[in-house]
Scaffold this motif. Structure first.
Motif, PDB file in Angstrom:
ATOM      1  N   LYS A 151      12.971  -3.985  -2.630  1.00 17.26           N
ATOM      2  CA  LYS A 151      14.103  -4.534  -2.390  1.00 17.26           C
ATOM      3  C   LYS A 151      14.419  -4.942  -0.909  1.00 17.26           C
ATOM      4  CE  LYS A 151      16.426  -3.101  -6.624  1.00 17.26           C
ATOM      5  NZ  LYS A 151      17.335  -2.301  -7.236  1.00 17.26           N
ATOM      6  N   LYS A 152      14.357  -3.819  -0.255  1.00 22.97           N
ATOM      7  CA  LYS A 152      14.614  -3.669   1.465  1.00 22.97           C
ATOM      8  C   LYS A 152      13.781  -4.540   2.026  1.00 22.97           C
ATOM      9  CE  LYS A 152      15.603  -0.632   5.241  1.00 22.97           C
ATOM     10  NZ  LYS A 152      16.433  -1.568   5.639  1.00 22.97           N
ATOM     11  N   PHE A 153      12.238  -4.527   1.745  1.00 22.93           N
ATOM     12  CA  PHE A 153      11.396  -5.790   2.406  1.00 22.93           C
ATOM     13  C   PHE A 153      11.922  -6.806   2.197  1.00 22.93           C
ATOM     14  CE2 PHE A 153       7.422  -7.884   2.032  1.00 22.93           C
ATOM     15  CZ  PHE A 153       7.022  -7.920   3.453  1.00 22.93           C
ATOM     16  N   ILE A 154      12.159  -7.227   0.919  1.00 22.20           N
ATOM     17  CA  ILE A 154      12.635  -8.590   0.748  1.00 22.20           C
ATOM     18  C   ILE A 154      13.894  -8.839   1.587  1.00 22.20           C
ATOM     19  CG2 ILE A 154      13.524 -10.202  -1.243  1.00 22.20           C
ATOM     20  CD1 ILE A 154      11.695  -8.753  -3.248  1.00 22.20           C
ATOM     21  N   SER A 174       0.691  -1.250   0.020  1.00 17.85           N
ATOM     22  CA  SER A 174      -0.156   0.040  -0.052  1.00 17.85           C
ATOM     23  C   SER A 174       0.786   1.282  -0.065  1.00 17.85           C
ATOM     24  CB  SER A 174      -1.079  -0.161   1.295  1.00 17.85           C
ATOM     25  OG  SER A 174      -1.566   1.308   1.340  1.00 17.85           O
ATOM     26  N   LEU A 175       1.042   1.879  -1.070  1.00 18.71           N
ATOM     27  CA  LEU A 175       1.714   2.971  -1.325  1.00 18.71           C
ATOM     28  C   LEU A 175       1.262   4.354  -0.806  1.00 18.71           C
ATOM     29  CD1 LEU A 175       2.945   0.785  -3.158  1.00 18.71           C
ATOM     30  CD2 LEU A 175       3.982   2.321  -4.588  1.00 18.71           C
ATOM     31  N   ARG A 176       1.733   5.192   0.016  1.00 27.94           N
ATOM     32  CA  ARG A 176       1.058   6.350   0.354  1.00 27.94           C
ATOM     33  C   ARG A 176       2.017   7.454   0.381  1.00 27.94           C
ATOM     34  NH1 ARG A 176      -2.741   5.258   5.495  1.00 27.94           N
ATOM     35  NH2 ARG A 176      -2.410   7.664   5.548  1.00 27.94           N
ATOM     36  N   GLU A 177       1.527   8.712   0.266  1.00 32.16           N
ATOM     37  CA  GLU A 177       2.476   9.779   0.367  1.00 32.16           C
ATOM     38  C   GLU A 177       3.330   9.967   1.660  1.00 32.16           C
ATOM     39  OE1 GLU A 177       2.018  14.833   0.271  1.00 32.16           O
ATOM     40  OE2 GLU A 177       0.198  13.570   0.581  1.00 32.16           O
ATOM     41  N   ASP A 178       2.901   9.664   2.675  1.00 30.97           N
ATOM     42  CA  ASP A 178       3.879   9.544   4.107  1.00 30.97           C
ATOM     43  C   ASP A 178       4.399   8.131   4.524  1.00 30.97           C
ATOM     44  OD1 ASP A 178       1.255   8.314   4.174  1.00 30.97           O
ATOM     45  OD2 ASP A 178       0.847   9.435   6.276  1.00 30.97           O
ATOM     46  N   ILE A 179       3.710   7.149   4.203  1.00 39.59           N
ATOM     47  CA  ILE A 179       4.146   5.819   4.442  1.00 39.59           C
ATOM     48  C   ILE A 179       4.186   4.797   3.464  1.00 39.59           C
ATOM     49  CG2 ILE A 179       4.311   6.063   6.991  1.00 39.59           C
ATOM     50  CD1 ILE A 179       1.703   4.376   7.063  1.00 39.59           C
ATOM     51  N   THR A 180       4.874   3.785   3.227  1.00 32.51           N
ATOM     52  CA  THR A 180       4.521   2.947   2.376  1.00 32.51           C
ATOM     53  C   THR A 180       4.605   1.330   3.390  1.00 32.51           C
ATOM     54  OG1 THR A 180       5.271   3.790   0.284  1.00 32.51           O
ATOM     55  CG2 THR A 180       5.219   1.280   0.350  1.00 32.51           C
ATOM     56  N   ILE A 181       3.204   0.509   3.128  1.00 28.54           N
ATOM     57  CA  ILE A 181       3.151  -0.575   4.098  1.00 28.54           C
ATOM     58  C   ILE A 181       3.366  -1.613   3.261  1.00 28.54           C
ATOM     59  CG2 ILE A 181       1.709  -1.856   5.708  1.00 28.54           C
ATOM     60  CD1 ILE A 181       0.265   1.062   6.133  1.00 28.54           C
ATOM     61  N   GLU A 232       4.695  -7.664   8.081  1.00 27.06           N
ATOM     62  CA  GLU A 232       4.220  -6.544   7.862  1.00 27.06           C
ATOM     63  C   GLU A 232       5.369  -5.570   8.283  1.00 27.06           C
ATOM     64  OE1 GLU A 232       1.145  -3.526   9.289  1.00 27.06           O
ATOM     65  OE2 GLU A 232       0.085  -4.960   8.520  1.00 27.06           O
ATOM     66  N   ASN A 233       5.732  -4.651   7.272  1.00 21.51           N
ATOM     67  CA  ASN A 233       6.815  -3.557   7.450  1.00 21.51           C
ATOM     68  C   ASN A 233       6.161  -2.242   7.120  1.00 21.51           C
ATOM     69  OD1 ASN A 233       9.621  -5.777   7.105  1.00 21.51           O
ATOM     70  ND2 ASN A 233       8.544  -5.309   8.805  1.00 21.51           N
ATOM     71  N   THR A 234       6.471  -1.261   7.740  1.00 20.56           N
ATOM     72  CA  THR A 234       6.380   0.203   7.224  1.00 20.56           C
ATOM     73  C   THR A 234       7.319   0.951   7.007  1.00 20.56           C
ATOM     74  OG1 THR A 234       4.072   0.140   8.516  1.00 20.56           O
ATOM     75  CG2 THR A 234       4.815   2.371   7.834  1.00 20.56           C
ATOM     76  N   TYR A 235       7.562   1.687   5.841  1.00 17.74           N
ATOM     77  CA  TYR A 235       8.829   2.426   5.575  1.00 17.74           C
ATOM     78  C   TYR A 235       8.243   4.002   5.306  1.00 17.74           C
ATOM     79  CZ  TYR A 235      10.579  -2.118   4.686  1.00 17.74           C
ATOM     80  OH  TYR A 235      10.881  -3.511   4.829  1.00 17.74           O
ATOM     81  N   ALA A 236       9.159   4.761   5.615  1.00 14.90           N
ATOM     82  CA  ALA A 236       8.689   6.291   5.258  1.00 14.90           C
ATOM     83  C   ALA A 236       8.964   6.592   3.798  1.00 14.90           C
ATOM     84  CB  ALA A 236       9.597   7.098   5.837  1.00 14.90           C
ATOM     85  N   THR A 237       7.873   6.719   3.058  1.00 20.74           N
ATOM     86  CA  THR A 237       8.132   6.962   1.517  1.00 20.74           C
ATOM     87  C   THR A 237       8.952   7.900   1.049  1.00 20.74           C
ATOM     88  OG1 THR A 237       5.493   6.252   1.369  1.00 20.74           O
ATOM     89  CG2 THR A 237       6.601   7.180  -0.590  1.00 20.74           C
ATOM     90  N   LYS A 238       9.154   8.994   1.503  1.00 19.81           N
ATOM     91  CA  LYS A 238       9.966   9.988   1.157  1.00 19.81           C
ATOM     92  C   LYS A 238      11.673   9.719   1.477  1.00 19.81           C
ATOM     93  CE  LYS A 238       6.705  13.919   1.294  1.00 19.81           C
ATOM     94  NZ  LYS A 238       5.652  13.102   1.256  1.00 19.81           N
ATOM     95  N   GLU A 239      11.841   8.540   2.178  1.00 19.94           N
ATOM     96  CA  GLU A 239      13.086   8.395   2.310  1.00 19.94           C
ATOM     97  C   GLU A 239      13.863   7.396   1.267  1.00 19.94           C
ATOM     98  OE1 GLU A 239      13.652   6.769   6.104  1.00 19.94           O
ATOM     99  OE2 GLU A 239      12.979   8.462   7.273  1.00 19.94           O
ATOM    100  N   TYR A 240      12.975   6.905   0.009  1.00 15.38           N
ATOM    101  CA  TYR A 240      13.362   6.257  -0.700  1.00 15.38           C
ATOM    102  C   TYR A 240      13.053   6.814  -2.140  1.00 15.38           C
ATOM    103  CZ  TYR A 240      13.517   2.840   2.685  1.00 15.38           C
ATOM    104  OH  TYR A 240      13.566   2.038   3.858  1.00 15.38           O
ATOM    105  N   ALA A 241      14.002   6.617  -3.037  1.00 16.61           N
ATOM    106  CA  ALA A 241      14.073   7.254  -4.495  1.00 16.61           C
ATOM    107  C   ALA A 241      13.098   6.609  -5.630  1.00 16.61           C
ATOM    108  CB  ALA A 241      15.490   7.161  -5.063  1.00 16.61           C
TER     109      ALA A 241
END
Length: 349
Positions: free
Chosen positions: A67-70, A28-35, A51-60
Motif C-alpha cells: 500500500k505504501k509503495f503504491i 523481493s521480500l527479505r528478512e532485512d529489507i523489502t525491495i 524502485e523503493n526499499t523498505y525496512a521489512t521489520k517496520e511493517y506488520a
C-alpha cells in the motif's frame, strides 16, 4: 533490460503481444529489507520505472508495504504483482519463517484488484533474473563449455542459503526452486566433527544453512574463537558487535590481517566449494554453476579462484565430470526483483 541470449529461458509469453506494455509491481521480500519495483513490459524485456526499499521489520504485513509503495508513487491500475519470497511456495501460499508473515496470492488479487499475482521462491526468481544479466555481471571462477549445454546449479549464501537449478530440456533452461539449504551438513575431518558437535548443541539438526549464511559465518567464527581458542583482538569484538558482521570480519581479514578472520573466511569458502560440489552432482549440472548471494559478492576479492576450483572438483568417482563444469560469480544483487517481474510478465502465454 533485455534478455541475455546466453540464458535461453522458457518464457512462452514473450511471443504474445498481449504481454507487452503491461504494468507490473515486482517485490523481493527479505528478512532485512523489502525491495519493490514498478515495471512495464515490452519487446521481450522490462523497463523499470521506480524502485523503493523498505525496512521489512517496520511493517506488520506485506500488504502494508505494498500500500505504501503504491501511495508513495501514485500508481493506478497496475495489472500484475510478482513476489519473490524466502521460503517454499505451495498452492500460491507461503509462510517464510524469516518474515513471520503468511502470504497468499488470493488475498492480494482480492484486496488490490490485480488481474494476476505470481509468487516464487526467491532463488527461483533469481534464476529467472539471471536472464537479464549483462556479461560484465558474471565473473568467471573457472571457465569451460557453455552455460546452456546442460542443467545449471545456483547457490546463494546470504541471510539464508538459497539453492536452485535450471533444467535444460534440449532447447530451453527451466528454473526451479529447491530447499536444499536445509539438508543436513556432514563433517569430513576431525576438526569438522568438533564443529558439527558445536552446532549440534545449538541447533539439534545441523543444516548447511547453519554453515553457509550470515549466521553460518558467525558460527564458524565463534567456533574458532570459543572452541579452538583463536585469539580475538578486543577492538575486533567491539567492531563485530556494532557493525555489519560479514563486512567487519572481511575488513579485519584483508586490511588488518587478523588471523581468526582469515581462517573463518577460508573455512567458509571451503564449505562453499563442498556444497557447490554436492548441489552440482545432485542436479547433474554439466551446464554450469552460478554462485550468487550477498556474502560471495561482499568477499569476492578474497576468493582464491584456483583454490576454490580445486576444492570444488574433489569427488570419489565424479571428478572427470566436475572438472569441466564452468563456475561463475554473479555480481548483481537485484536478480530476484528483476526475475519475478520477468516471470510475471512472460511465463504464461
Amino acid at each position: 533490460m533485455i534478455l541475455n541470449p546466453k540464458f535461453p529461458l522458457y518464457l512462452p509469453g514473450v511471443e504474445n503481444s498481449n504481454n507487452d506494455s503491461v504494468s507490473i509491481i515486482g517485490a523481493s521480500l527479505r528478512e532485512d529489507i523489502t525491495i519493490l519495483g514498478y515495471f512495464v513490459s515490452g519487446n521481450g524485456g522490462l523497463e523499470i520505472k521506480v524502485e523503493n526499499t523498505y525496512a521489512t521489520k517496520e511493517y506488520a504485513s506485506f500488504s502494508d508495504i505494498l500500500k505504501k509503495f503504491i501511495q508513495d508513487n501514485q500508481l493506478e491500475n497496475v495489472k500484475r504483482l510478482g513476489m519473490a519470497v524466502p521460503g517454499p511456495v505451495l498452492d500460491g501460499k507461503s509462510s517464510p519463517a524469516r518474515l513471520g508473515w503468511h502470504l497468499d496470492i488470493a488475498e492480494y488479487t482480492r484486496d488490490f484488484g490485480f488481474e494476476k499475482v505470481e509468487m516464487l521462491n526467491d532463488l527461483e526468481a533469481s534464476a529467472y533474473g539471471m536472464a537479464l544479466l549483462e556479461d560484465n555481471h558474471l565473473e568467471a571462477i573457472y571457465t569451460s563449455g557453455h552455460l546452456e549445454k546442460g542443467n545449471v546449479a545456483v547457490l546463494a549464501p546470504g541471510n539464508g542459503l538459497g539453492e536452485a537449478g535450471y533444467f535444460f530440456d534440449g532447447k530451453y533452461l527451466r528454473p526451479f526452486a529447491t530447499e536444499g539449504g536445509h539438508s543436513e551438513f556432514s563433517p569430513r575431518t576431525n576438526v569438522e566433527v568438533e564443529f558439527y558437535q558445536f552446532l549440534n548443541n545449538i541447533y539439534g539438526i545441523v543444516s548447511w544453512e547453519n554453515v553457509l549464511s550470515k549466521s553460518g559465518l558467525f558460527n564458524i567464527y565463534r567456533f574458532l574463537r570459543d572452541v579452538k581458542r583463536h585469539p580475538e583482538p578486543e577492538w575486533l569484538g567491539e567492531r563485530l558487535a556494532k557493525g555489519n558482521f560479514v563486512e567487519e570480519l572481511y575488513k579485519a581479514a584483508v586490511e588488518e590481517n587478523v588471523l581468526i578472520c582469515k581462517i573463518a573466511l577460508d573455512t567458509f569458502l571451503e564449505f562453499l566449494a563442498r556444497e557447490a560440489n554436492n548441489l552440482t552432482l545432485k542436479l547433474k549440472a554439466t551446464g554450469g554453476l552460478l554462485i550468487a548471494g550477498d556474502i560471495p559478492q561482499m568477499i569476492a576479492e578474497y576468493i582464491d579462484k584456483a583454490k576454490f576450483y580445486e576444492k570444488f572438483k574433489i569427488s570419489d568417482k565424479m571428478e572427470e565430470m566436475l572438472k569441466n563444469i564452468p563456475i561463475y560469480l554473479v555480481k548483481q544483487n537485484h536478480t530476484a526483483l528483476n526475475g519475478i517481474a520477468l516471470y510475471t510478465a512472460y511465463y504464461q502465454v
